[in-house]
Design a protein around this motif. Structure first.
Motif: not given
Length: 560
Positions: A62-63, A528-529, A545-546, A556-557
């Protein structure tokens, strides 16, 4: 660059990093410690800062990006709507009425049914009727604002309790839509909303506080770590969200970094400046800073209140006598902007029509002449129609163009309620992001939630493709792909992502500490995933968004 004086709390490996300091993602790992970014370097170097207690986050291809910052949003209002009679998930009149009926059934003791989120394009001419609401709630007043906040749908009981009938005149800054005999039809535009809104019980302090925190959690889930609330004050149907933010900031429940834009009361003049200055003095607490002032110069194109240089067309394509509204007379606007600029305020404009844009630019030019160059970082939101002669003025005046990119696409509200009444020549001037970028304007980005989805990745998708994501929930889209909307105005993925990160950080005076992934900056980050740079542009909106971090702390997750 590596800070070797501190051990890492978290390291990010196994993907790429969009640092915001270059045009493309780089192969790198990132170390975070003490709330700051310690290193952006190769994996071996970054891992050298870790110990047994360090969390290792595998990006899995991801990024890692700077946290998104929304430069024009209304979370305090959106959160209360989320917890009330929320219509935003529906896309039909029957769906809206079912939600209203169920909410009324579930809240038998509610004196009023309040909420919002309906879309104008669902109804003929953009105007729902009181009779529709009467059929599901005949005995209690109902007031539902539309998704853009510029109109309200009310039932007969609400009109009766507010004393509105066929003899009630339109206010100077709004319009009561009427039935053939002059009776109110059930839709109130702009300032006419206040005719009912002043009677609406406001959300309690606890309800407003809960709404803000619910909105914050939703924004965290979208990778948003900071924002500018574009309307801090009292307005129809809502409590003063200034106090809501102060409470959250004092107790530490406000974790995002927030700039508040204090509402300029368009019914008053320069006598309100000392009050705004006092609000600024006491309104800098914790993560909240009320250092901007919001001026709404015009309305919206769909109800013909956006201020235009030339008249709107009628349904037959002929010019009308209506060129929209200027909520503040241009002479007073210039005086106000000069005074606010001199006082050190940032001015945050709502300007959709080309006349409103020009009036705001003229006022800012006068302020620069009167006060000289400064670092107040004024910005202008929405920019639906901009005359070509004014494109270059954004860069020359150093006024940021605050774009709401999700709107720059073919969708029913655009195709049915806007383009026919602008005409093809003027319609082609809409949302000129590419021209502004090429002319050197500084671009910042926001969603205007609850007007439209707060998902930055959907906004970025439209900025790049000039088309809505197909089947994106809550996006103002159609189920089939649409033709690009003036594709010459498209941005690159880098440009759009930068507007939503470094650009918005700049407008919030946070660019020295956020907005890019660099050693020494706060670890406000989103994972980002996938890497959207490695996929076709039409798949940008598929990115999720992961994880989201503020000060290196996970807020957040995503769950599978």
């Amino acid at each position: 660059m590596v800070n070797t004086s501190q051990r890492a709390d978290t390291v990010f490996v196994g993907g790429q990093v969009f640092t915001g300091t270059g045009p493309a993602p780089v192969d790198a790992a990132v170390a975070v410690g003490g709330g700051r970014i310690l290193a952006v370097d190769d994996a071996t170097t970054v891992r050298s800062l870790a110990d047994a207690a360090t969390e290792v986050v595998d990006l899995a291809g991801g990024l890692l990006i700077p946290g998104f910052q929304d430069a024009h949003v209304h979370p305090a209002v959106a959160g209360v709507q989320m917890l009330g009679c929320d219509l935003s998930d529906q896309r039909s009149a029957d769906g809206y009425l079912a939600v209203v009926a169920q909410y009324a059934k579930d809240h038998p003791d509610a004196a009023w049914i309040r909420g919002g989120g309906w879309s104008m394009d669902i109804f003929p001419g953009g105007m729902p009727t009181r009779g529709m609401l009467d059929a599901v709630v005949p005995d209690r007043p109902v007031m539902l604002t539309n998704r853009d906040g510029h109109g309200a749908w009310v039932n007969t009981r609400a009109l009766e309790l507010s004393g509105i009938d066929r003899h009630t005149p339109d206010p100077a800054d709004g319009r009561i839509e009427r039935e053939p005999d002059g009776a109110p039809a059930g839709t109130l535009q702009e300032g006419a909303m206040d005719l009912v809104g002043r009677h609406l019980p406001l959300a309690t302090p606890d309800e407003a506080h809960a709404g803000l925190l619910a909105a914050q959690e939703h924004l965290f889930s979208l990778g948003v770590t900071g924002w500018q609330d574009a309307m801090i004050g009292v307005f129809p149907g809502n409590p003063d969200n200034f106090d809501v933010y102060l409470r959250a900031a004092r107790e530490g429940s406000l974790r995002a970094r927030v700039v508040g834009a204090l509402w300029w009361d368009r019914e008053r003049g320069l006598e309100q400046l000392p009050e705004l200055e006092e609000r600024r003095r006491i309104g800098q607490v914790g993560r909240f800073n009320a250092t901007s002032v919001k001026i709404m110069q015009d309305g919206i194109a769909e109800n013909f209140t956006a201020g235009m240089l030339e008249p709107y067309l009628d349904g037959c394509g002929c010019p009308t006598a209506n060129s929209g509204l200027s909520f503040i007379e241009p002479g007073l606007l210039t005086e106000a902007v000069c005074a606010l600029d001199r006082s050190g305020f940032q001015v945050h404009f709502h300007a959709l029509g080309d006349r409103a844009v020009r009036e705001a630019l003229d006022a800012l030019a006068a302020a620069r002449t009167a006060n000289g160059v400064n670092d107040n970082r004024h910005h202008m939101a929405h920019l639906q129609v901009v005359h070509p002669d004014d494109i270059g003025r954004f860069a020359s005046l150093d006024v940021a163009a605050n774009i709401q990119a999700l709107w720059a696409a073919h969708e029913p509200q655009m195709d049915e309620l806007t383009i026919p009444f602008l005409g093809p020549e003027r319609a082609a001037l809409q949302y000129p992001f590419g021209d502004l970028q090429r002319a050197g304007a500084r671009l910042v980005a926001g969603s205007d939630w609850s007007v439209s989805s707060p998902n930055p990745l959907w906004g970025i998708h439209v900025a790049v493709n000039r088309a809505v994501p197909v089947e994106a929930p809550n996006a103002p889209g159609t189920p089939e792909p649409s033709a690009p909307f003036f594709p010459e105005q498209a941005l690159t993925l880098t440009q759009a992502l930068t507007a939503y990160t470094a650009g918005s950080a700049w407008v919030n005076h946070l660019d020295e500490v956020t907005g890019t992934v660099e050693a020494g900056k706060y670890a406000d980050l989103a994972v980002l995933d996938r890497n959207p740079f490695a996929h076709p542009s039409l798949e940008i909106a598929d990115t999720q968004v992961s994880r989201t971090y503020i000060d290196g702390q996970l807020v957040f997750t995503a769950t599978d």
